[in-house]
Motif scaffolding. Structure first.
Motif, PDB file in Angstrom:
ATOM      1  N   LEU A  46      38.387  31.169  46.928  1.00  0.00           N
ATOM      2  CA  LEU A  46      37.075  31.062  46.292  1.00  0.00           C
ATOM      3  C   LEU A  46      36.558  32.454  45.921  1.00  0.00           C
ATOM      4  CD1 LEU A  46      34.488  29.555  45.470  1.00  0.00           C
ATOM      5  CD2 LEU A  46      33.753  29.721  47.868  1.00  0.00           C
ATOM      6  N   SER A  47      36.665  33.413  46.818  1.00  0.00           N
ATOM      7  CA  SER A  47      36.200  34.771  46.551  1.00  0.00           C
ATOM      8  C   SER A  47      37.002  35.405  45.420  1.00  0.00           C
ATOM      9  CB  SER A  47      36.318  35.624  47.823  1.00  0.00           C
ATOM     10  OG  SER A  47      35.504  35.102  48.852  1.00  0.00           O
ATOM     11  N   ARG A  48      38.316  35.172  45.442  1.00  0.00           N
ATOM     12  CA  ARG A  48      39.166  35.732  44.387  1.00  0.00           C
ATOM     13  C   ARG A  48      38.809  35.122  43.023  1.00  0.00           C
ATOM     14  NH1 ARG A  48      43.917  38.605  44.451  1.00  0.00           N
ATOM     15  NH2 ARG A  48      45.348  38.317  42.695  1.00  0.00           N
ATOM     16  N   LEU A  49      38.532  33.839  43.011  1.00  0.00           N
ATOM     17  CA  LEU A  49      38.168  33.181  41.760  1.00  0.00           C
ATOM     18  C   LEU A  49      36.847  33.729  41.218  1.00  0.00           C
ATOM     19  CD1 LEU A  49      38.618  31.069  39.584  1.00  0.00           C
ATOM     20  CD2 LEU A  49      37.674  29.324  41.134  1.00  0.00           C
ATOM     21  N   GLU A  50      35.888  33.958  42.079  1.00  0.00           N
ATOM     22  CA  GLU A  50      34.614  34.521  41.622  1.00  0.00           C
ATOM     23  C   GLU A  50      34.808  35.926  41.056  1.00  0.00           C
ATOM     24  OE1 GLU A  50      31.870  33.216  41.127  1.00  0.00           O
ATOM     25  OE2 GLU A  50      31.864  31.366  42.294  1.00  0.00           O
ATOM     26  N   ARG A  51      35.722  36.682  41.654  1.00  0.00           N
ATOM     27  CA  ARG A  51      36.016  38.031  41.144  1.00  0.00           C
ATOM     28  C   ARG A  51      36.652  37.940  39.759  1.00  0.00           C
ATOM     29  NH1 ARG A  51      36.407  42.999  43.768  1.00  0.00           N
ATOM     30  NH2 ARG A  51      37.976  44.477  42.983  1.00  0.00           N
ATOM     31  N   ILE A  52      37.556  36.982  39.599  1.00  0.00           N
ATOM     32  CA  ILE A  52      38.181  36.762  38.285  1.00  0.00           C
ATOM     33  C   ILE A  52      37.125  36.423  37.245  1.00  0.00           C
ATOM     34  CG2 ILE A  52      39.705  35.231  36.970  1.00  0.00           C
ATOM     35  CD1 ILE A  52      41.355  34.920  39.590  1.00  0.00           C
ATOM     36  N   ARG A  53      36.239  35.513  37.606  1.00  0.00           N
ATOM     37  CA  ARG A  53      35.200  35.080  36.676  1.00  0.00           C
ATOM     38  C   ARG A  53      34.262  36.248  36.309  1.00  0.00           C
ATOM     39  NH1 ARG A  53      34.382  30.348  34.239  1.00  0.00           N
ATOM     40  NH2 ARG A  53      32.404  29.821  35.226  1.00  0.00           N
ATOM     41  N   LEU A  55      35.028  39.448  36.216  1.00  0.00           N
ATOM     42  CA  LEU A  55      35.728  40.353  35.314  1.00  0.00           C
ATOM     43  C   LEU A  55      35.879  39.740  33.922  1.00  0.00           C
ATOM     44  CD1 LEU A  55      38.446  41.732  37.768  1.00  0.00           C
ATOM     45  CD2 LEU A  55      36.434  42.946  36.885  1.00  0.00           C
ATOM     46  N   GLN A  56      36.023  38.425  33.863  1.00  0.00           N
ATOM     47  CA  GLN A  56      36.098  37.761  32.563  1.00  0.00           C
ATOM     48  C   GLN A  56      34.791  37.916  31.787  1.00  0.00           C
ATOM     49  OE1 GLN A  56      37.519  33.709  33.576  1.00  0.00           O
ATOM     50  NE2 GLN A  56      39.091  34.046  32.015  1.00  0.00           N
ATOM     51  N   ARG A  57      33.669  37.852  32.488  1.00  0.00           N
ATOM     52  CA  ARG A  57      32.374  37.994  31.815  1.00  0.00           C
ATOM     53  C   ARG A  57      32.204  39.380  31.196  1.00  0.00           C
ATOM     54  NH1 ARG A  57      30.627  34.360  35.953  1.00  0.00           N
ATOM     55  NH2 ARG A  57      30.247  36.064  37.424  1.00  0.00           N
ATOM     56  N   LEU A  58      32.981  40.341  31.675  1.00  0.00           N
ATOM     57  CA  LEU A  58      32.944  41.682  31.100  1.00  0.00           C
ATOM     58  C   LEU A  58      33.850  41.806  29.877  1.00  0.00           C
ATOM     59  CD1 LEU A  58      33.059  43.770  34.388  1.00  0.00           C
ATOM     60  CD2 LEU A  58      31.076  43.317  32.949  1.00  0.00           C
ATOM     61  N   ILE A  65      42.856  41.750  34.043  1.00  0.00           N
ATOM     62  CA  ILE A  65      42.251  41.272  35.285  1.00  0.00           C
ATOM     63  C   ILE A  65      43.285  41.239  36.398  1.00  0.00           C
ATOM     64  CG2 ILE A  65      41.250  39.235  36.409  1.00  0.00           C
ATOM     65  CD1 ILE A  65      39.774  38.673  33.791  1.00  0.00           C
ATOM     66  N   ALA A  66      44.487  40.800  36.083  1.00  0.00           N
ATOM     67  CA  ALA A  66      45.549  40.735  37.088  1.00  0.00           C
ATOM     68  C   ALA A  66      45.843  42.122  37.654  1.00  0.00           C
ATOM     69  CB  ALA A  66      46.808  40.133  36.467  1.00  0.00           C
ATOM     70  N   LEU A  80      35.825  49.833  34.527  1.00  0.00           N
ATOM     71  CA  LEU A  80      34.520  49.337  34.098  1.00  0.00           C
ATOM     72  C   LEU A  80      33.784  50.375  33.253  1.00  0.00           C
ATOM     73  CD1 LEU A  80      33.276  47.517  37.328  1.00  0.00           C
ATOM     74  CD2 LEU A  80      34.303  46.532  35.278  1.00  0.00           C
ATOM     75  N   ALA A  81      33.924  51.662  33.600  1.00  0.00           N
ATOM     76  CA  ALA A  81      33.299  52.718  32.798  1.00  0.00           C
ATOM     77  C   ALA A  81      33.869  52.729  31.383  1.00  0.00           C
ATOM     78  CB  ALA A  81      33.511  54.074  33.470  1.00  0.00           C
TER      79      ALA A  81
END
Length: 241
Positions: A46-53, A55-58, A65-66, A80-81
Motif C-alpha cells: 500500500l505504501s509503495r503504491l501511494e509512492r508510485i501514485r 510520482l505519477q502526479r509529478l 518511477i521504477a 524532483l528538482a
C-alpha cells in the motif's frame, strides 16, 4: 492482507493497473495463493503504491518511477528538482505562446514577426536621400534586390536609404551577425503597412532597433515575388527579480 480488488478500491486505481504494475515488476504482491492465483497485498505494498501514485502526479513515466522508488533521498530530490525546472521551462514557453496569440488577436497585423539570429552579410549599395516612404517603391530595382533604411518609425522629414547595386563603385556595407526580427510580407499586403505593423510589434515587445531595416525583394524560379523584412534588435526586457 488485502486481495487485489480491495487494494484497488482503497487507492482508487483499477485492478488492471495493479496487474500491469505486477507484470513490469513495479509493484509485486506480497504473496500469491498457489491454488487460486489470487494476489495478496499488505501495508508495505500500500505504501509503495501511494509512492508510485505520487510520482505519477509529478508527470514521471513508469520507467523513471521504477528507478526512483527505491533510490536514496538525495537522488529523489535531485530528480524532483529537475522536474520542477522542466515544468517551469514549459510554463514559460506556454506563457510566451499565449502572449503571442493574444497579441495577434488584439492587434490585427499584415505579418507574423519571428525573432531569429542572422549571420554577417556584405552588400554593395548606393545611398539616396528620400523625402517620403512612398518614394521607396520606385527606388528598388527588379528583384532580387535589397533595400535598407535607418528608420525607427514613420519619418517626420527626409531620410536616407540604400539599395543594392552591381556597380563596382558602390559603397561596401557589412551587416554584422545580429539578433533580428524577421517577417515575410504576403503578396496581398502593402509593404509600407507591413513595415508600420512591424515597428508597432517591436514597441509592444520592448525590442529596441539597433541597425537598419533590410527589405529583401525576392523572386523564385516560377517568377513569384516575396518581400522579407529584417530589423536588427536588442531586448529591453527586464530580467525577473
Amino acid at each position: 492482507m488485502w486481495r487485489i480488488g480491495q487494494l484497488a478500491r482503497m487507492v482508487g486505481v483499477s485492478e488492471r493497473t495493479l496487474r500491469h504494475y505486477d507484470k513490469i515488476g513495479l509493484l509485486p504482491p506480497a504473496a500469491v495463493d498457489q491454488s487460486t492465483g489470487y494476489r495478496r497485498y499488505g501495508v508495505a505494498e500500500l505504501s509503495r503504491l501511494e509512492r508510485i501514485r505520487g510520482l505519477q502526479r509529478l508527470g514521471l513515466p513508469l520507467r523513471q518511477i521504477a528507478d526512483l522508488l527505491d533510490a536514496p533521498e538525495d537522488q529523489l530530490r535531485q530528480a524532483l528538482a529537475e522536474i520542477v525546472t522542466g515544468i517551469r521551462r514549459d510554463i514559460a514557453v506556454l506563457a510566451a505562446a499565449a502572449a503571442h496569440a493574444e497579441d495577434r488577436l488584439t492587434m490585427p497585423m499584415s505579418i507574423l514577426p519571428q525573432e531569429t539570429t542572422l549571420g554577417s552579410r556584405r552588400l554593395r549599395v548606393r545611398r539616396v536621400r528620400l523625402a517620403h516612404p512612398s518614394e521607396l517603391a520606385a527606388l528598388c530595382p527588379a528583384p532580387p534586390a535589397t533595400l535598407l533604411t535607418w528608420l525607427r518609425g514613420e519619418p517626420t522629414g527626409g531620410f536616407t536609404a540604400a539599395v543594392s547595386t552591381d556597380r563596382q563603385d558602390g559603397e561596401q556595407l557589412t551587416l554584422p551577425a545580429r539578433a533580428a526580427v524577421r517577417a515575410v510580407v504576403p503578396p496581398s499586403a502593402d509593404v509600407v503597412r507591413a513595415g508600420q505593423d512591424l515597428f508597432g510589434w517591436l514597441r509592444r515587445h520592448h525590442l529596441a532597433i539597433t541597425g537598419p531595416t533590410v527589405e529583401e525583394h525576392l523572386v523564385d524560379a516560377d517568377g513569384a515575388h516575396a518581400v522579407v523584412l529584417e530589423v536588427s534588435v536588442h531586448s529591453r526586457r527586464r530580467s525577473p527579480s
